[in-house]
Design an enzyme around this catalytic site. Structure first.
Site, PDB file in Angstrom:
ATOM      1  N   CYS A 282       0.802  -1.236   0.000  1.00 53.63           N
ATOM      2  CA  CYS A 282       0.000   0.000   0.000  1.00 53.63           C
ATOM      3  C   CYS A 282       0.828   1.276   0.000  1.00 53.63           C
ATOM      4  O   CYS A 282       0.843   2.013  -0.981  1.00 53.63           O
ATOM      5  CB  CYS A 282      -0.950  -0.012   1.188  1.00 53.63           C
ATOM      6  SG  CYS A 282      -1.999  -1.485   1.210  1.00 53.63           S
ATOM      7  N   LYS A 285       3.348   2.027  -3.114  1.00 55.34           N
ATOM      8  CA  LYS A 285       2.704   2.233  -4.432  1.00 55.34           C
ATOM      9  C   LYS A 285       1.687   3.381  -4.375  1.00 55.34           C
ATOM     10  O   LYS A 285       1.490   4.087  -5.373  1.00 55.34           O
ATOM     11  CB  LYS A 285       2.077   0.943  -4.971  1.00 55.34           C
ATOM     12  CG  LYS A 285       0.912   0.398  -4.185  1.00 55.34           C
ATOM     13  CD  LYS A 285      -0.398   0.441  -4.946  1.00 55.34           C
ATOM     14  CE  LYS A 285      -1.494  -0.216  -4.139  1.00 55.34           C
ATOM     15  NZ  LYS A 285      -2.807   0.306  -4.342  1.00 55.34           N
TER      16      LYS A 285
HETATM   17  C1  UGA Z   1      -1.380   0.810   5.517  1.00 54.71           C
HETATM   18  C2  UGA Z   1      -2.164   1.841   6.343  1.00 54.71           C
HETATM   19  O1  UGA Z   1      -1.601   1.913   7.650  1.00 54.71           O
HETATM   20  C3  UGA Z   1      -3.639   1.433   6.431  1.00 54.71           C
HETATM   21  O2  UGA Z   1      -4.365   2.429   7.123  1.00 54.71           O
HETATM   22  C4  UGA Z   1      -4.180   1.308   5.006  1.00 54.71           C
HETATM   23  O3  UGA Z   1      -5.542   0.887   5.019  1.00 54.71           O
HETATM   24  C5  UGA Z   1      -3.368   0.279   4.266  1.00 54.71           C
HETATM   25  O4  UGA Z   1      -1.989   0.676   4.232  1.00 54.71           O
HETATM   26  C6  UGA Z   1      -3.916   0.168   2.878  1.00 54.71           C
HETATM   27  O5  UGA Z   1      -3.784   1.113   2.097  1.00 54.71           O
HETATM   28  O6  UGA Z   1      -4.571  -0.840   2.558  1.00 54.71           O
HETATM   29  P1  UGA Z   1      -0.364  -1.597   6.029  1.00 54.71           P
HETATM   30  O7  UGA Z   1       0.223  -1.555   4.652  1.00 54.71           O
HETATM   31  O8  UGA Z   1      -1.046  -2.835   6.493  1.00 54.71           O
HETATM   32  O9  UGA Z   1      -1.434  -0.423   6.220  1.00 54.71           O
HETATM   33  O10 UGA Z   1       0.855  -1.339   7.023  1.00 54.71           O
HETATM   34  P2  UGA Z   1       1.266  -0.249   8.091  1.00 54.71           P
HETATM   35  O11 UGA Z   1       0.943  -0.729   9.444  1.00 54.71           O
HETATM   36  O12 UGA Z   1       0.817   1.096   7.711  1.00 54.71           O
HETATM   37  O13 UGA Z   1       2.849  -0.302   7.926  1.00 54.71           O
HETATM   38  C7  UGA Z   1       3.442   0.055   6.686  1.00 54.71           C
HETATM   39  C8  UGA Z   1       4.936  -0.043   6.768  1.00 54.71           C
HETATM   40  O14 UGA Z   1       5.454   1.022   7.551  1.00 54.71           O
HETATM   41  C9  UGA Z   1       5.499  -1.318   7.365  1.00 54.71           C
HETATM   42  O15 UGA Z   1       6.578  -1.753   6.569  1.00 54.71           O
HETATM   43  C10 UGA Z   1       5.969  -0.881   8.736  1.00 54.71           C
HETATM   44  O16 UGA Z   1       7.022  -1.670   9.210  1.00 54.71           O
HETATM   45  C11 UGA Z   1       6.414   0.528   8.458  1.00 54.71           C
HETATM   46  N1  UGA Z   1       6.439   1.411   9.642  1.00 54.71           N
HETATM   47  C12 UGA Z   1       5.292   1.667  10.335  1.00 54.71           C
HETATM   48  C13 UGA Z   1       7.631   1.999  10.044  1.00 54.71           C
HETATM   49  O17 UGA Z   1       8.690   1.788   9.421  1.00 54.71           O
HETATM   50  N2  UGA Z   1       7.634   2.830  11.128  1.00 54.71           N
HETATM   51  C14 UGA Z   1       6.512   3.093  11.833  1.00 54.71           C
HETATM   52  O18 UGA Z   1       6.592   3.866  12.802  1.00 54.71           O
HETATM   53  C15 UGA Z   1       5.308   2.499  11.415  1.00 54.71           C
END
Ligand code: UGA
Length: 454
Positions: A282, A285
């Site tokens: 997500c 992209k």
């Molecule tokens: C993300 C959004 O958080 C959701 O709200 C959204 O619905 C979703 O994309 C989507 O578009 O479907 P997701 O991809 O499941 O959700 O993952 P996240 O929890 O957002 O994490 C994304 C990435 O950021 C991971 O690789 C995580 O390790 C990284 N991250 C997260 C960090 O490097 N630092 C942080 O403080 C938080």
């Protein structure tokens, strides 16, 4: 309500199972027969906590079915479109071919009064275009973006933190929620908008009853809400990673910095974890597609910073590799490297654009003997990168010259550094997620290297 869900990937399968759990009668449709066979047997084709239980419960109750035949949507009155919108193969925009194919396949089966509900993440302007195709059938379109996080997808679907409905509005200044009741007049499209809201309120009756915040808006805003939210989250992560870059040269500590600024309620501590950066299907992209769409609209400069957000994020992967090579004395060649983590985040087997897998692949490319491990993502990683060696945590760690933590699974956080010191050859750990207890690891004699840490 009788509901169809077109597309049974991460989003659609969870949505279908959750809708059945909420008491609706659901059919999930996907062109991938293997996926449909698996789902029909109550088996989730990917790792997502709570999903298998929901699938089995829905199938056993007779309220959840799956099919690869689009004709099986007949009888459903609400049709959710939840297909993927990946990055284009040649370009940074979103590939809308699956959305277009889903709508085209659905058209012959739509009946007057049906509501098609877009859930896929799309470039702003897509809903308007699709509505023009759908409306001649007598059905109408609403856009209802999804904010679920992998790993918490079931909870986020059943108890969302907000609901957003994008509906057709001729007069954008009129608030649909405050329109007079159906008998109160108004143009045909206002009546339809009101009807779409009423149907969605019935679909999400449980969340509505729980006073979940609801924003009813136009198509364009609802499409933008989704990409704006992900762009904001990505920016927040890259902001703290930029601070990590500065902290590294200034002798400061980014985790203490994050704690200190996070106490400001306007900033907040969430999504301020510096490390190897964001990945997944997500955030990466979506920021690229948003940039591409803004450029098409002649407003590229408004989100030009997202290119920097992307660049900072990708630099963090280089940095982890650099730290590993430096710690190994300038070359990783023939050194045994234990890579702990392959999924883009914990509680997921998703390796799409995963920083962890990328680091493993790069170190392998430098001639290191990488043994990578992950509680859930080895099978997916093996398919994509069969050149890598995979093993259990114990196999990865045995005789390793260096340990690299790149996905913060609880089982890696809770590793005992004292016990581990007798298993490895070199007591050096690169903590690519700043998730380990620094004092405990240093206390056990390890050379601890974090990102943006002293
Ligand atoms: C993300 C959004 O958080 C959701 O709200 C959204 O619905 C979703 O994309 C989507 O578009 O479907 P997701 O991809 O499941 O959700 O993952 P996240 O929890 O957002 O994490 C994304 C990435 O950021 C991971 O690789 C995580 O390790 C990284 N991250 C997260 C960090 O490097 N630092 C942080 O403080 C938080």
């Amino acid at each position: 309500m009788k509901i169809s869900v077109i597309g049974c990937g991460y989003l659609g399968a969870v949505h279908a199972a959750s809708m059945a759990q909420l008491g609706h009668d659901v059919i999930g449709i996907d062109v991938d027969r293997a996926k449909i066979d698996s789902l029909s047997q109550g088996k989730a084709p990917f790792f997502e906590p709570d999903l298998p239980e929901l699938l089995i419960a829905g199938i056993e109750a007779g309220s959840l079915r799956f099919s690869s035949d689009m004709a099986d949507v007949a009888g459903s009155v609400v049709h959710f479109v939840a297909v993927g919108t990946p990055q284009q193969k040649s370009g940074t925009g979103a590939d809308l071919s699956y959305v277009d194919a889903a709508i085209e396949g659905l058209l012959p089966h739509l009946a007057p009064g049906d509501l098609v509900v877009g859930k896929s993440t799309v470039p702003v302007g897509t809903a308007e275009r699709l509505a023009a195709i759908i409306e001649p059938t007598g059905a109408q379109l609403a856009w209802n973006p999804e904010f679920l996080r992998e790993g918490y997808a079931v909870k986020d679907t059943i108890s969302p933190d907000r609901l957003v409905y994008g509906v057709r509005r001729e007069d954008p200044s009129a608030s649909v929620a405050s329109l007079p009741p159906a008998s109160g007049g108004g143009g045909a499209s206002r009546q339809e908008a009101r009807r779409a809201v009423a149907i969605l309120n019935e679909v999400y009756a449980q969340a509505i009853a729980a006073d979940t915040p609801l924003v009813v808006t136009d198509y364009a805003t609802s499409e933008l809400v989704k990409v704006a939210a992900n762009a904001f989250l990505a920016t927040k992560i890259s902001f703290i990673n930029a601070m990590a870059e500065i902290a590294e040269v200034a002798g400061a500590d980014v985790t203490e910095l994050a704690d200190a600024i996070g106490y400001d309620a306007r900033i907040g501590r969430k999504f301020l974890n510096a490390g190897v950066g964001f990945g997944g299907g997500c955030l990466p992209k979506d920021i690229r597609a948003f940039t591409a769409r803004a450029e098409e609209l002649g407003r590229g400069e408004s989100v030009a910073f997202l290119k920097e957000v992307d660049a900072i994020n990708l630099r963090r992967r280089d940095r982890v590799v650099e730290l590993v090579v430096d710690a190994l004395g300038g070359s990783a060649f023939q050194k045994k490297v234990a890579v702990l983590g392959l999924a883009f985040k914990p509680n997921s087997d998703d390796i799409r654009d995963s920083p962890a897998l990328d680091v493993a692949v790069r170190l392998h490319g430098l001639g290191a003997h990488v043994v990578a491990t992950d509680p859930e993502a080895i099978a997916n990683s093996k398919l994509k990168h069969p050149q890598l060696a995979f093993g259990s945590t114990a196999e990865a760690l045995k005789g390793a010259d260096i340990v690299v933590v790149v996905t913060e699974w609880n089982e890696y956080r809770s590793l005992d550094p004292v016990e581990l010191a007798s298993v490895v050859d070199g007591t050096i750990v690169v903590d690519g997620r700043n998730c380990l207890d620094v004092a405990a690891w240093r206390g056990a004699g390890w050379r601890y290297i974090g990102l943006g840490r002293r």
